[in-house]
Enzyme design. Structure first.
Site, mmCIF file in Angstrom:
data_model
loop_
_atom_site.group_PDB
_atom_site.id
_atom_site.type_symbol
_atom_site.label_atom_id
_atom_site.label_comp_id
_atom_site.label_asym_id
_atom_site.label_seq_id
_atom_site.Cartn_x
_atom_site.Cartn_y
_atom_site.Cartn_z
ATOM 1 N N GLY A 150 -21.657 -7.587 11.158
ATOM 2 C CA GLY A 150 -22.417 -6.623 11.451
ATOM 3 C C GLY A 150 -21.695 -5.528 12.229
ATOM 4 C CB CYS A 210 -40.373 -5.199 -15.830
ATOM 5 S SG CYS A 210 -39.450 -4.510 -16.937
ATOM 6 C CB CYS A 263 -38.259 -8.116 -19.159
ATOM 7 S SG CYS A 263 -38.292 -7.874 -17.175
ATOM 8 C CB CYS A 270 -36.327 -4.635 -14.270
ATOM 9 S SG CYS A 270 -37.119 -6.052 -14.392
ATOM 10 C CB CYS A 306 -34.593 -5.685 -17.536
ATOM 11 S SG CYS A 306 -36.014 -5.272 -18.010
#
Lengths: 260, 285, 237
Positions: free
Chosen positions: B31, B239, B242, B264, B270
């Site tokens: 980080g 979606c 899909c 997607c 997808c």
């Protein structure tokens, strides 16, 4: 209320600051007791702002000590580590700038400005932060419906009151103020002075106020320090220094004020 | 200039060593933003120069590279970066998340869960999460050093005050291993839970000259308030192609009459679902 | 506050050999001597009037006792606390706890309501805001300040009204020692009588009072003794 307070809150010893060969402030010493308000007056260049910066830890002095009561013992704040000093600035100390925009986040709402100090010391409950911010805005006479407005939409007097709320929300013990009423209309000044007096009394605050306005110190300060060319020429009870000045410079200063 | 005249993966070896040191330091201090001497790359800032340098310093000849932009393998940015490494490193490329050993991404984490051994490289525009509230770099570095993160919550406070909820939908700030607050690059907050991953995650900001990293299985917590907890929200539609109900969706305007559909954003995910026989309302037969 | 009242034979306000001179540094260092070797004692329950021609140093002495003017020579104590040479903190505490003062002029933050001005010494002493305001309202009523004025700042009031607000403030707390600088000036007969009864009540509860009263009639009604400060006139040089 006297017995428990037998130690000064702030003890200043020999604070000296040079700018090259020129003296900023020289060998300043005093004790500030809990609940006391001290004024520092002098004309531009007298060293009063330099002294305030040294006391508040914004400017390292060349010599001297600034001892503050930390958990009952006096510690030299100039020797604190940076994290300790910054913690002091978030908790026990506060600084009110002459220009509110130096002390506020202008891109953050009034509520966020007040809430920041709470979040800085770990507050993580939105509802509680908000209600504390609302309470403080109310105390400085800013309407609740202005809470989500940014300070850019506020008048000068409101900005200054917001800055005060932002500083006092964490219940500091010592407040430094640099010309807190400077640049405000006279009528707005009076309201701010009254507000400050009330807060000082209610919270038992100690404060050090730098100003060139003798009327401000007469109404706000218990004690007064007069500076000239970096030196303290006279100090004492505010009304005594103003009504029975001993030093020639103070006599000149007092006699130069227009009487209304 | 022909491809074999480039050093492997464009950057010279000294530069790669310098970048690798920054990456290793970043992995050692999760980080933390490690400064590095970002190079001029043959593409403009804002087009992923940070991510490209990290990828270049990380690639080895038998890697298989995938590049996505907003989840898609076939957009200009993704295509040009993929071609860049095909040409300068000669590495194999793929569009399948499962097959890739290194994935360079702009603004998404793939839907398919990553596994150990994979590296995800992020292109980062502004690495400093505190920047929008505190413009002074000297001050933000001090705030990180002293763990003074109250200001980060001011941003979230402002969101709730203005919108009634934390409206930050992307680049949602996180705290890493209870220490550094980090900007996860502008991924949607939907992807934030995926930051706790078995893969190595590297973040490169070219213009800002910063690299930071998350080693595998690092704890990553999205910041929030007790009474306004973090919510990785998602559009409430399947979606259209899909039928997936667990993926991040792009909204596509289909005509001038305000018609729209949701697809997607991860084209590979997808495609895999369609290949497996899933269809949505608009699905191809 | 009755615990602050000392033994009755001991003076509450005690000035011994007090001398005051002003040095005007910006006028060639001119020295003006106003008082020389002034001796004044006021016992608890006693009211003493200072007399003498204008400029004789009556107000100067009052101000020195209040800590407003520095003492050049001599010694002043109030309730056993030494005022001469004391630091600001000691004087502030004395003013907060022991020594009340009604000045000739009201000096306050502009636009602060009259009732809050009267209540302030009580708030400073730690009174609850409601109790302090109620007490202040009682005093203002007694001094015939119309209720419609209570919420206004006194700068627009008449001289008499301002003076009554000032008196209410000075008598808000039961100080063991009280300094009065012409408390009955610019008051009509009715209000003058109210002030005189306030003084009598203060005496009855044991307060030591030192005052300047130009009004001979008022003086004779409440004062036990008169001290002529002309006696402390500096020897002419």
């Amino acid at each position: 209320m006297t017995a428990a307070l037998e130690q000064p809150l702030l003890q200043v010893r020999g604070v000296t600051k040079h700018y090259g060969a020129r003296l900023g402030c020289g060998d300043v010493s005093f004790d500030l007791w809990p609940g006391e308000v001290m004024g520092i007056v002098g004309e531009s260049g007298s060293g009063k702002s330099t002294l305030l910066s040294c006391l508040a830890g914004h400017l390292p002095p060349d010599a001297g000590e600034v001892r503050f009561d930390v958990d009952g013992s006096l510690r030299d704040t100039l020797q604190l580590t940076e994290p300790e000093r910054r913690r002091l600035h978030r908790t026990d100390w506060a600084f009110v700038h002459q220009h509110a925009r130096d002390g506020l986040r202008m891109g953050v709402s009034a509520g966020g400005n007040v809430g920041e100090r709470l979040m800085a010391i770990g507050a993580r409950n939105y509802g509680e932060i908000r209600s504390q911010a609302a309470d403080w805005l109310n105390r400085v006479e800013i309407a609740a419906e202005r809470m989500d407005d940014r300070p850019t939409a506020f008048s000068g007097g409101m900005q200054q009151r917001l800055q005060i709320a932002r500083n006092l929300v964490t219940g500091p013990r010592l407040v430094f103020m640099d010309e807190p009423t400077g640049g405000l209309d006279v009528s707005v000044q009076a309201r701010l002075l009254d507000l400050l007096r009330g807060l000082v009394r209610e919270m038992g605050l100690s404060a050090i106020i730098v100003t060139h306005d003798l009327a401000v110190v007469r109404l706000l300060a218990d004690r007064l320090m007069v500076m000239k060319d970096g030196r303290v020429v006279e100090q004492g009870l505010t009304d005594q220094v103003l009504d029975d000045p001993q030093h020639g410079y103070t006599q000149l200063l007092v006699s130069s004020v227009l009487q209304v | 200039m022909t491809a074999d005249q480039y050093n492997f993966a464009y950057l010279d070896e000294q530069t790669k060593r310098m970048i690798r040191r920054a990456i290793l330091k970043g992995l050692a201090v999760p980080g933390y933003q490690v400064p590095f001497a970002s190079r001029e790359m043959p593409m403009p800032y804002g087009w992923g120069t940070g991510g490209v340098q990290v990828t270049a310093a990380t690639l080895v000849p038998d890697d298989r590279l995938k590049v996505i932009d907003q989840g898609a393998d076939d957009t200009t940015n993704a295509v040009s970066i993929r071609k860049f490494f095909e040409r300068t490193a000669g590495v194999a490329v793929t569009e399948a998340t499962t097959e890739a050993s290194i994935i360079q991404t702009r603004h998404r984490i793939p839907e398919t869960p990553l596994r150990e051994g994979q590296i995800l490289v992020y292109q980062v525009p502004i690495p400093e999460p505190l920047r929008f509230l505190e413009p002074r770099e000297t001050e933000t570095r001090k705030m990180h050093a002293l763990e003074e993160y109250g200001l980060m919550h001011v941003k979230l406070y402002e969101d709730i005050a203005r919108h009634g909820t934390i409206a930050t939908a992307y680049a949602y700030p996180v705290q890493v291993e209870g220490r550094y607050v980090m900007d996860p690059s502008p991924i949607p907050k939907f992807d934030n839970p995926k930051l706790e991953s078995p893969a190595i995650q590297l973040f490169g900001a070219g213009r800002e000259q910063r690299i930071y990293a998350l080693p595998p299985y690092t704890q990553v917590v999205s910041l929030d308030f007790e009474d306004h907890p973090f919510d990785p929200s998602r559009a409430d539609y399947p979606c259209a192609v899909c039928g997936a109900v667990d993926s991040y969706l792009d909204e596509v305007i289909t005509d001038d009459a305000g018609g729209r559909m949701f697809l997607c954003s991860d084209t590979d995910y997808c495609g895999q679902r369609q290949a497996a026989g899933h269809t949505g309302t608009e699905g191809a037969p | 506050m009755d615990d602050c009242v000392g033994e009755s034979d001991k003076a509450m306000i005690d000035c011994e050999g007090v001398t005051k001179r002003f040095t005007l540094h910006n006028q060639g260092g001119t020295v003006i001597e106003v008082l020389s070797r002034a001796d004044v004692q006021v016992a608890p329950g006693e009211c003493v009037a200072l007399t003498g021609a204008s400029g004789a140093g009556k107000s100067t002495l009052i101000r020195m006792i209040h800590g407003n003017y520095l003492v050049e020579e001599g010694r002043i104590t109030v309730g056993g606390v030494q005022v001469s040479g004391a630091d600001a903190r000691t004087v502030l505490r004395l003013r907060r706890e022991t020594l009340g003062y009604v000045s000739q002029f009201l000096r306050v933050v502009p636009r602060v309501p009259a009732i809050d001005i009267v209540a302030e010494p009580l708030l400073t002493a730690g009174w609850h805001a409601d109790a302090a305001r109620a007490h202040a309202a009682g005093l203002l009523t007694r001094l015939n300040v119309p209720e419609r004025l209570w919420g206004l700042g006194p700068s627009t009031f008449s001289g008499g009204e301002q003076q009554r607000v000032n008196i209410a403030r000075g008598f808000a707390r039961n100080y063991p020692a009280l300094l009065l600088d012409e408390p009955t000036a610019s008051l009509d007969a009715t209000n003058r009588d109210v002030v005189l009864s306030l003084i009598r009540e203060a005496k009855a509860r044991g307060a030591a009072i030192l005052g300047i009263f130009h009004d001979e009639n008022a003086r004779s009604q409440v004062c036990d003794r008169v001290v002529d400060v002309s006696a402390f006139r500096p020897v002419a040089t």
